[in-house]
Design an enzyme around this catalytic site. Structure first.
Site, short mmCIF file in Angstrom:
data_model
loop_
_atom_site.label_atom_id
_atom_site.label_comp_id
_atom_site.label_asym_id
_atom_site.label_seq_id
_atom_site.Cartn_x
_atom_site.Cartn_y
_atom_site.Cartn_z
N ARG A 54 4.31 6.13 -2.62
CA ARG A 54 3.00 6.75 -2.81
C ARG A 54 2.13 6.44 -1.61
O ARG A 54 2.48 5.63 -0.76
CB ARG A 54 2.37 6.28 -4.12
N GLY A 55 0.94 7.07 -1.60
CA GLY A 55 0.08 6.95 -0.43
C GLY A 55 0.40 8.12 0.49
O GLY A 55 1.58 8.46 0.69
N ALA A 56 -0.65 8.75 1.02
CA ALA A 56 -0.47 10.02 1.73
C ALA A 56 0.57 9.96 2.87
O ALA A 56 1.52 10.76 2.88
CB ALA A 56 -1.82 10.50 2.23
N ARG A 97 3.66 16.55 -5.62
CA ARG A 97 2.25 16.13 -5.67
C ARG A 97 1.44 17.06 -4.75
O ARG A 97 1.84 17.29 -3.60
CB ARG A 97 2.09 14.67 -5.19
N GLN A 204 -3.47 0.56 -8.37
CA GLN A 204 -2.93 0.38 -7.01
C GLN A 204 -3.68 -0.72 -6.26
O GLN A 204 -3.12 -1.36 -5.37
CB GLN A 204 -3.02 1.70 -6.21
N ASP A 245 -6.45 11.18 1.23
CA ASP A 245 -5.28 12.05 1.07
C ASP A 245 -5.44 13.37 1.81
O ASP A 245 -4.47 14.07 2.05
CB ASP A 245 -5.03 12.31 -0.41
N ASN A 255 -9.78 11.27 -2.09
CA ASN A 255 -9.08 9.97 -2.18
C ASN A 255 -8.99 9.59 -3.66
O ASN A 255 -9.50 10.30 -4.53
CB ASN A 255 -9.81 8.90 -1.36
N LYS A 256 -8.34 8.48 -3.90
CA LYS A 256 -8.10 8.01 -5.28
C LYS A 256 -9.36 8.11 -6.14
O LYS A 256 -10.45 7.77 -5.70
CB LYS A 256 -7.61 6.56 -5.21
#
Ligand code: MRU
Length: 356
Positions: A54-56, A97, A204, A245, A255-256
Site C-alpha cells: 500500500r501507499g501510492a 484501487r 497505518q 495519493d 490523501n488518507k
C-alpha cells in the site's frame, strides 16, 4: 536502508529477487514480519486491494512488477497478442484501487515502453516489461531520496512534526515521502519528535509509521486521530508533513481520510502544512480535487476493531479511504524536483508540465 531484518536478511516493502516478486504483508505488521511471494497477477491485484502492499508509490512499483508476473508465461505470443494481453492485465491491476495515480501511471508507462519498442517476439517484449518495472523501482528510491534532500532544511533541532497515515519506507521502495526528510535529518544527528496519527480505520499511522520510525531510532509518539488538535494547542507541533495519493493540477491533494481535518487544524493553529510526493503523484490531467475518484472500502473496516464488532449490526456506514485537502491549506509541496509553492496551478505546470 532496509526496514528491518528477517532471518538475518534485509526486509523491504517490495523486493524483486531472481525474477520473483516478494511483498512484505503490511496487514500483519507490527506483530509479524511476513514476506509473501506473488505467483499470479490475480494475487498481486488482491495484495494491492487488501493493502498488503500500500501507499501510492509502492502500489505503482508493485503494479509494474505485477505485469511481469502476468506476462512471464506468454513469451510464445506474437507482438500483437502480447500487447493485447499486457493491456488486459494492466486493466485488471488498475481496477484494484482508484485513488493513487501512481498505479495507473506505472502501468501506462510499462505499456508505453512495450508499445514504443521495436521488438517483435514475446521474449523480447517481456524483457522490455521487466526492465521498465525495474527502472520504475530504482527511480522511486532516487525520487524519494531527493524529496528528502529538498525537505531536509525544514527540520530544525527539537521540532515536533505531525504526520498522518503512512507515507514512509513501507509506502515506497525506500525513504518514504513524508518521512524522507525525517530519515535524512535523523542521519545528520538532528533530534526531533514525530507525532504519528493512528489513522483510523486501518491504523497505518500506529501500525506502520510508528513501527518504521521506531525501528530507525527516531522519537515517535502514537496519538489517536482526535488528539491532534490538543497536541497542536499545547504547542507541541511545529509542522505537519503528510504524503499524498494524487495532486490535482490546481494543487488540491488527496490523501488518507483524516488528512483534511489535520490541514484545517494546522491552518487554525497557524502551523505549516507540507505535502511530500514524487513527480509520479502529480496528475496534471485532473484539474481539481473534485475530479479525483475516492475509494470507498468495506464497511466492516469501520464497524469492527480488529475482529470485534464496535457498531450495531445493520447500521449505515460510510468508509471513504481518502479525502481531498484544498490547495489553499497547503503551505508547500515537497517534491523530487524541489519545493513547489503557491500559486500551484502555475508552478506545478511549470515544474511537471513537460511530462516524465
Ligand atoms: O490506503 P493507503 O494505506 O494506501 O493510504 C496511503 C496514504 O494515504 C499515503 O499517505 C499516500 O499513499 C502517500 S504514500 C508515500
Amino acid at each position: 536502508m532496509s526496514i528491518g531484518k528477517l532471518n538475518g536478511k534485509d526486509v523491504r516493502s517490495i523486493a524483486w529477487e531472481d525474477g520473483r516478486l516478494i511483498l512484505l504483508d503490511q496487514t500483519r505488521l507490527p506483530e509479524e514480519t511476513v514476506l509473501e511471494e506473488q505467483q499470479t497477477v490475480e494475487q498481486v491485484r488482491e495484495s494491492i486491494r487488501q493493502l498488503k502492499v500500500r501507499g501510492a508509490p509502492a502500489i505503482g512499483v508493485a503494479g509494474a512488477y505485477g505485469l511481469v508476473v502476468a506476462m512471464r508465461d506468454s513469451t510464445d505470443l506474437d507482438r500483437a497478442a502480447f500487447l493485447g494481453e499486457l493491456r488486459k492485465n494492466a486493466a485488471l491491476l488498475e481496477s484494484s484501487r482508484p485513488t493513487a495515480v501512481n498505479l495507473a501511471w506505472a502501468l501506462r508507462r510499462v505499456i508505453r515502453a512495450a508499445d514504443q519498442s521495436n521488438v517483435t517476439s514475446g521474449t523480447e517484449l517481456l524483457e522490455v516489461v521487466r526492465s521498465t518495472a525495474e527502472e520504475i523501482h530504482a527511480e522511486d528510491i532516487e525520487l524519494c531520496r531527493r524529496i528528502g534532500e529538498h525537505g531536509l532544511p525544514l527540520i530544525q533541532e527539537g521540532m515536533g512534526i505531525l504526520t498522518h497515515c503512512n507515507a514512509g519506507r513501507l509506502a515506497t521502495s525506500e525513504y518514504g515521502t513524508a518521512t524522507a526528510p525525517m530519515y535524512l535529518a535523523h542521519r545528520k544527528g538532528i533530534s526531533f519528535r514525530v507525532y504519528s496519527d493512528e489513522s483510523r480505520p486501518l491504523l497505518q499511522g500506529s501500525r506502520l509509521t510508528a513501527w518504521e520510525l521506531q525501528q530507525a531510532g527516531i522519537e515517535v509518539w502514537t496519538i489517536t486521530d482526535n488528539m491532534a488538535a490538543a497536541m497542536m494547542q499545547q504547542g507541541l507541533v511545529d509542522m505537519v508533513i503528510v504524503g499524498t495519493d494524487r495532486v490535482a493540477a490546481n494543487g488540491d491533494v488527496a490523501n488518507k481520510i483524516g488528512t483534511l481535518g489535520v490541514a484545517i487544524l494546522a491552518g487554525y493553529f497557524d502551523i505549516p502544512f507540507y505535502v511530500a510526493c514524487p513527480a509520479s503523484t502529480v496528475d496534471l490531467d485532473t484539474p481539481t480535487g473534485e475530479e479525483i475518484e475516492i475509494e470507498e472500502r468495506d464497511p466492516e473496516e469501520v464497524t469492527h476493531f480488529g475482529l470485534r464488532r464496535t457498531a450495531p449490526e445493520g447500521v449505515r456506514v460510510r468508509n471513504p479511504a481518502f479525502d481531498v485537502t484544498p490547495h489553499h491549506l497547503v503551505t508547500a509541496i515537497i517534491t523530487d524536483r524541489g519545493m513547489i509553492e503557491p500559486p500551484y496551478e502555475e508552478n506545478l505546470r511549470r515544474t511537471f508540465g513537460n511530462g516524465w
